[in-house]
Enzyme design. Structure first.
Site, PDB file in Angstrom:
ATOM      1  N   CYS A   1      13.971  28.628 -57.744  1.00 19.65           N
ATOM      2  CA  CYS A   1      12.631  27.760 -57.224  1.00 19.65           C
ATOM      3  C   CYS A   1      12.544  27.369 -55.853  1.00 19.65           C
ATOM      4  CB  CYS A   1      12.875  26.408 -57.855  1.00 19.65           C
ATOM      5  SG  CYS A   1      13.766  26.379 -59.557  1.00 19.65           S
TER       6      CYS A   1
ATOM      7  N   ASP B   1      14.699  25.401 -53.974  1.00 24.14           N
ATOM      8  CA  ASP B   1      15.371  24.179 -53.326  1.00 24.14           C
ATOM      9  C   ASP B   1      16.710  24.004 -54.273  1.00 24.14           C
ATOM     10  OD1 ASP B   1      13.900  22.934 -51.333  1.00 24.14           O
ATOM     11  OD2 ASP B   1      12.143  23.004 -52.917  1.00 24.14           O
TER      12      ASP B   1
ATOM     13  N   CYS C   1      13.575  23.838 -48.274  1.00 21.57           N
ATOM     14  CA  CYS C   1      12.679  23.812 -47.196  1.00 21.57           C
ATOM     15  C   CYS C   1      12.993  22.396 -46.293  1.00 21.57           C
ATOM     16  CB  CYS C   1      11.356  23.563 -47.690  1.00 21.57           C
ATOM     17  SG  CYS C   1      11.057  22.286 -48.474  1.00 21.57           S
TER      18      CYS C   1
ATOM     19  N   CYS D   1       9.250  19.113 -56.085  1.00 20.96           N
ATOM     20  CA  CYS D   1      10.189  20.057 -55.904  1.00 20.96           C
ATOM     21  C   CYS D   1      11.139  20.177 -54.972  1.00 20.96           C
ATOM     22  CB  CYS D   1       9.299  21.528 -55.776  1.00 20.96           C
ATOM     23  SG  CYS D   1       8.711  21.518 -53.997  1.00 20.96           S
TER      24      CYS D   1
END
Lengths: 398, 124
Positions: free
Chosen positions: B33, B35, B58, B102
């Site tokens: 995904c 992360d 990120c 997320c």
């Protein structure tokens, strides 16, 4: 040092282009449909721009329809041809390399009852003409293949595919947004029926695009209304933007080979340096690619982190990672090339233009490896992808 | 798109690295995904005395990781369990809406690290 390395996103407006546009933002404000001198001047300016854009791609001026963007040109082509030919068949072929402005209209066509085949590329992002041939059915009326991918730089065999389409009386469109102004594009030589382009990809203004429509090709308008653009695109013309697109096309035609040589040198030097870093993969086709385009996947780290750290050093690049997209999914283009999603998250794209210099590349080659090293120090995968599955599934992506 | 606090914690992350003698480890997220956060805690008398992290993700994911390691230090386990995603985001001056779920893995990783500590303690 400031280094703008995101020319696939957009380009600065050239000074000469702005100068050409200025009168049409000021005193030359006439509506091109008006019969008095103000209108005539605006109309002549549009026709001049049409000839300039036609000159860049070797078409007739009458085969150019101005639009607001490359995305509009793509929407126009897909929907306009599908609707014009729907009684001959309801099958459309596109590829997994396409931009959203092709894929989303294709999904819309599916809702209207069309069947769409999405052709996969190989690991270089290359569309094999045979895979297009295999996807063709008796119902196929339209094929659309991107000319070159802004994500991985690969140039597609558009000429071969156009020939395949022609032999079977299938309309062929190519999205030329990433190629027009960056490599020589000759629509007669390519044999395409339609081609999209965008002015800001070759130092023209935003808000100006065009669709090349081969003479005699029937198409249903996207925007109905008045008789502008020969009745194929209604709405009072964006005269300054169109004038700017024309001027940008004229200049680009003259300097194209010089620009290609310049950006290729920069690109080759960057690729050389970056590929010396461990666990970095080059993406896209190694030779058959846009001259000013370098794309990589850096393992064990994520793209947005790289972009932010590069940005803090004045280096501006792009990524196809999930975190940089609003959709929060890794780039479908990279995934369709068979790149695993955990690797695709580390995607990074540098695209060069006329104003870039070798000093900027050397500076980037000093900074970028340190940024990768720093982010890898933060990463639980710094030593490899072992234990990839721990932590469960993507529950948070609902 | 990011607040000053997020950028500060991203550019100068606190408490980075592995903790070989950790009392509890929590992993949340999945590299598929985009992360993943790995959180290490050191516990003494039911109080978190040290925390470290490793994160693949990120800017927001890294900032969240850094922030939560700062927030938990000195807290009792019960107090630490009170830390929610919202509280971490708030401490960072807010997160962009699409990053709220997320990339905001800190609170879940912390919960797992505390569970890990408790289950190890029970085994002893």
């Amino acid at each position: 040092m400031e280094c703008y390395f995101d020319h696939v996103a957009t380009n600065p407006l050239r000074e000469e282009v702005l100068e050409a546009m200025m009168p049409f933002l000021r005193e030359e404000f006439g509506n091109p449909l008006s019969v008095y001198p103000l209108g005539i001047k605006a109309r002549e300016a549009i026709e001049n721009a049409r000839a300039q854009v036609a000159g860049l791609i070797n078409s007739k001026p009458s085969e150019i329809v101005f639009t607001s963007s490359g995305a509009e040109a793509n929407n126009f082509a897909l929907r306009g041809i599908a609707l014009a030919r729907q009684y001959e068949g309801k099958h459309v072929i596109v590829t997994r390399m396409e931009h959203h402005s092709i894929l989303n209209p294709a999904r819309f066509l599916e809702k209207l009852g069309f069947t769409v085949t999405y052709v996969n590329p190989d690991k270089y992002g290359f569309i094999d003409p045979d895979s297009i041939k295999k996807a063709i059915t008796d119902e196929t009326i339209l094929i659309s293949v991107i000319h070159a991918s802004p994500e991985v730089g690969t140039i597609e065999p558009v000429k071969e595919i156009a020939q395949i389409a022609k032999e079977r009386n299938i309309t062929f469109h190519t999205d030329g947004v990433a190629t027009v102004g960056n490599i020589p594009v000759d629509v007669k030589d390519l044999g395409v029926d339609l081609m999209s382009m965008a002015a800001h990809q070759f130092y023209g203004p935003k808000g100006a695009g065009a669709l090349y429509i081969r003479e005699g090709q029937r198409i249903i308008p996207l925007i109905f209304g008045g008789i502008q653009e020969g009745g194929r695109r209604a709405g009072t013309e964006n005269v300054p933007a169109i004038v700017g697109m024309g001027k940008a096309a004229e200049i680009t035609k003259e300097e194209l080979h010089r620009k290609m040589e310049h950006v290729k040198k920069l690109r080759d030097r960057l690729v050389d340096g970056v590929m010396k870093i461990d666990n970095v993969h080059f993406t896209g086709h190694p030779e058959n690619r846009l001259p000013g385009h370098a794309s990589f996947c850096v393992e064990f780290i994520e793209g947005e982190g790289m972009l932010l750290m590069l940005s803090a050093k004045g280096i501006y690049a792009a990524s196809g990672s999930a975190c940089t997209s609003k959709a929060l999914k890794a780039s479908p283009v990279l995934l369709s090339m068979g790149i695993p999603s955990h690797v695709a998250h580390g995607s990074i794209v540098f695209s060069f233009g006329l104003e870039n210099t070798m000093e900027q590349i050397e500076y980037t080659l000093e900074e970028f490896p340190q940024i990768i090293k720093r982010l890898r120090e933060l990463s639980p995968y710094a030593k490899g992808w072992e234990g990839l599955e721990e932590g469960g599934t993507c529950i948070q992506k609902k | 798109m990011y607040t000053k606090e997020v950028m500060d914690h991203f550019m100068n992350p606190r408490n980075v690295g592995e903790m070989p003698d950790a009392d509890g480890i929590g992993v949340e997220g999945n590299p598929v995904c985009g992360d993943v956060m790995k959180l290490f805690i050191k516990v003494k008398d039911d109080r978190i005395v040290d925390a470290k992290f490793q994160t693949f993700g990120c800017g927001a994911a890294i900032a969240v990781s850094s922030m939560i390691t700062e927030m938990v230090k000195g807290k009792t386990l019960d107090e630490a369990l009170e830390i929610s995603k919202e509280k971490v985001a708030e401490a960072l001056g807010g997160l962009p809406p699409q990053k709220m779920h997320c990339s905001n893995l800190g609170a879940d990783a912390l919960r797992k690290a505390i569970e890990d500590y408790k289950s190890k303690k029970r085994q002893n």
